[in-house]
Design a protein around this motif. Structure first.
Motif, PDB file in Angstrom:
ATOM      1  N   CYS A 194       0.867  -1.231   0.004  1.00  0.00           N
ATOM      2  CA  CYS A 194      -0.081   0.005  -0.022  1.00  0.00           C
ATOM      3  C   CYS A 194       0.805   1.321   0.234  1.00  0.00           C
ATOM      4  CB  CYS A 194      -0.978   0.090   1.211  1.00  0.00           C
ATOM      5  SG  CYS A 194      -2.284  -1.150   1.025  1.00  0.00           S
ATOM      6  N   LYS A 195       1.860   1.219   0.918  1.00  0.00           N
ATOM      7  CA  LYS A 195       2.853   2.335   0.762  1.00  0.00           C
ATOM      8  C   LYS A 195       3.524   2.626  -0.666  1.00  0.00           C
ATOM      9  CE  LYS A 195       6.639   4.299   3.382  1.00  0.00           C
ATOM     10  NZ  LYS A 195       7.579   4.106   4.501  1.00  0.00           N
ATOM     11  N   LYS A 196       3.967   1.659  -1.058  1.00  0.00           N
ATOM     12  CA  LYS A 196       4.671   1.723  -2.441  1.00  0.00           C
ATOM     13  C   LYS A 196       3.811   1.967  -3.385  1.00  0.00           C
ATOM     14  CE  LYS A 196       8.139   0.316  -4.204  1.00  0.00           C
ATOM     15  NZ  LYS A 196       9.393   1.204  -4.041  1.00  0.00           N
ATOM     16  N   LEU A 197       2.511   1.816  -3.515  1.00  0.00           N
ATOM     17  CA  LEU A 197       1.402   1.993  -4.270  1.00  0.00           C
ATOM     18  C   LEU A 197       1.045   3.625  -4.127  1.00  0.00           C
ATOM     19  CD1 LEU A 197      -0.907  -0.887  -4.153  1.00  0.00           C
ATOM     20  CD2 LEU A 197       0.361  -0.053  -6.156  1.00  0.00           C
ATOM     21  N   ALA A 198       1.078   4.036  -2.804  1.00  0.00           N
ATOM     22  CA  ALA A 198       0.724   5.455  -2.713  1.00  0.00           C
ATOM     23  C   ALA A 198       1.955   6.466  -2.938  1.00  0.00           C
ATOM     24  CB  ALA A 198       0.711   5.534  -1.195  1.00  0.00           C
ATOM     25  N   GLU A 199       3.186   5.737  -2.785  1.00  0.00           N
ATOM     26  CA  GLU A 199       4.509   6.538  -3.216  1.00  0.00           C
ATOM     27  C   GLU A 199       4.197   6.769  -4.980  1.00  0.00           C
ATOM     28  OE1 GLU A 199       7.856   3.963  -2.481  1.00  0.00           O
ATOM     29  OE2 GLU A 199       7.589   4.696  -0.102  1.00  0.00           O
ATOM     30  N   HIS A 200       3.586   5.719  -5.544  1.00  0.00           N
ATOM     31  CA  HIS A 200       3.622   5.837  -7.294  1.00  0.00           C
ATOM     32  C   HIS A 200       2.135   6.554  -7.421  1.00  0.00           C
ATOM     33  CE1 HIS A 200       7.344   3.835  -8.553  1.00  0.00           C
ATOM     34  NE2 HIS A 200       7.165   3.054  -7.577  1.00  0.00           N
ATOM     35  N   GLY A 201       1.619   7.052  -6.753  1.00  0.00           N
ATOM     36  CA  GLY A 201       0.335   7.811  -6.952  1.00  0.00           C
ATOM     37  C   GLY A 201      -0.822   7.030  -7.041  1.00  0.00           C
ATOM     38  N   LEU A 202      -0.848   5.830  -6.807  1.00  0.00           N
ATOM     39  CA  LEU A 202      -2.023   4.903  -7.231  1.00  0.00           C
ATOM     40  C   LEU A 202      -3.019   4.848  -5.953  1.00  0.00           C
ATOM     41  CD1 LEU A 202      -0.264   2.040  -9.129  1.00  0.00           C
ATOM     42  CD2 LEU A 202      -1.472   3.933  -9.929  1.00  0.00           C
ATOM     43  N   LEU A 203      -2.524   5.083  -4.947  1.00  0.00           N
ATOM     44  CA  LEU A 203      -3.531   5.007  -3.679  1.00  0.00           C
ATOM     45  C   LEU A 203      -2.853   6.375  -3.033  1.00  0.00           C
ATOM     46  CD1 LEU A 203      -3.239   1.402  -2.163  1.00  0.00           C
ATOM     47  CD2 LEU A 203      -5.042   2.437  -3.345  1.00  0.00           C
ATOM     48  N   LYS A 204      -4.106   6.794  -1.933  1.00  0.00           N
ATOM     49  CA  LYS A 204      -3.525   7.981  -1.174  1.00  0.00           C
ATOM     50  C   LYS A 204      -3.766   7.630   0.261  1.00  0.00           C
ATOM     51  CE  LYS A 204      -5.200  12.643  -0.350  1.00  0.00           C
ATOM     52  NZ  LYS A 204      -5.938  13.704  -0.453  1.00  0.00           N
ATOM     53  N   ALA A 205      -2.904   7.721   1.242  1.00  0.00           N
ATOM     54  CA  ALA A 205      -3.357   7.530   2.691  1.00  0.00           C
ATOM     55  C   ALA A 205      -4.254   8.419   3.097  1.00  0.00           C
ATOM     56  CB  ALA A 205      -1.970   7.326   3.319  1.00  0.00           C
ATOM     57  N   VAL A 206      -5.234   8.136   3.908  1.00  0.00           N
ATOM     58  CA  VAL A 206      -6.029   9.207   4.419  1.00  0.00           C
ATOM     59  C   VAL A 206      -5.967   9.103   6.181  1.00  0.00           C
ATOM     60  CG1 VAL A 206      -7.640   9.471   2.590  1.00  0.00           C
ATOM     61  CG2 VAL A 206      -7.956   7.540   4.414  1.00  0.00           C
ATOM     62  N   GLY A 207      -5.181   8.372   6.702  1.00  0.00           N
ATOM     63  CA  GLY A 207      -4.861   8.156   8.156  1.00  0.00           C
ATOM     64  C   GLY A 207      -5.440   6.784   8.611  1.00  0.00           C
ATOM     65  N   ASN A 208      -4.666   6.753   9.612  1.00  0.00           N
ATOM     66  CA  ASN A 208      -4.888   5.379  10.477  1.00  0.00           C
ATOM     67  C   ASN A 208      -4.901   4.360   9.774  1.00  0.00           C
ATOM     68  OD1 ASN A 208      -5.575   6.693  13.064  1.00  0.00           O
ATOM     69  ND2 ASN A 208      -7.705   7.260  12.416  1.00  0.00           N
ATOM     70  N   GLY A 209      -3.841   4.281   8.541  1.00  0.00           N
ATOM     71  CA  GLY A 209      -3.569   3.013   7.906  1.00  0.00           C
ATOM     72  C   GLY A 209      -4.686   2.632   6.935  1.00  0.00           C
ATOM     73  N   VAL A 210      -5.545   3.726   6.696  1.00  0.00           N
ATOM     74  CA  VAL A 210      -6.629   3.446   5.521  1.00  0.00           C
ATOM     75  C   VAL A 210      -6.118   4.353   4.211  1.00  0.00           C
ATOM     76  CG1 VAL A 210      -8.950   4.216   5.003  1.00  0.00           C
ATOM     77  CG2 VAL A 210      -8.444   3.517   7.405  1.00  0.00           C
ATOM     78  N   TYR A 211      -6.592   3.551   2.970  1.00  0.00           N
ATOM     79  CA  TYR A 211      -5.925   4.108   1.872  1.00  0.00           C
ATOM     80  C   TYR A 211      -7.266   4.166   1.117  1.00  0.00           C
ATOM     81  CZ  TYR A 211      -1.197   3.172   2.835  1.00  0.00           C
ATOM     82  OH  TYR A 211       0.133   3.071   3.629  1.00  0.00           O
TER      83      TYR A 211
END
Length: 104
Positions: free
Chosen positions: A47-64
């Protein structure tokens, strides 16, 4: 057909699909709901890697949540290969905002 980058893992598609179907998700939810049979820690790293590449966004408390780029990838409209140039994904919302700015 989806164009996966070399940095991607098989589980990444499952993560994106899960979050799209459920509107949001956390690694714990994905592990407990059972569609992704990997450890919570591994899912969290992906999830973190996907967020780094802009496919996911972290919205807090481990939720994407999935981004426009993530949606475009799932639809086969985005090449995530690290050597491919990043192109902005045009969305209806972005087009509306741009027209409002130019008219305002």
């Amino acid at each position: 057909m989806r164009k996966s980058g070399r940095w991607m893992s098989i589980v990444d598609d499952r993560v994106l699909e899960y979050i799209k179907e459920n509107e949001h998700g956390s690694p714990t939810e994905m592990k407990e709901d059972g569609p992704i049979r990997y450890s919570r820690q591994y899912i969290a790293r992906r999830c973190k890697k996907l967020a780094e590449h802009g496919l996911l966004k972290a919205v807090g408390n481990g939720v994407y949540v999935i981004t426009d780029r993530g949606e475009a990838y799932l639809q086969g409209e985005l090449d995530t290969h690290e050597d491919a140039p990043e192109e902005p994904i045009e969305t209806e919302e972005a087009n509306n905002e741009n027209s409002e700015k130019s008219n305002g």
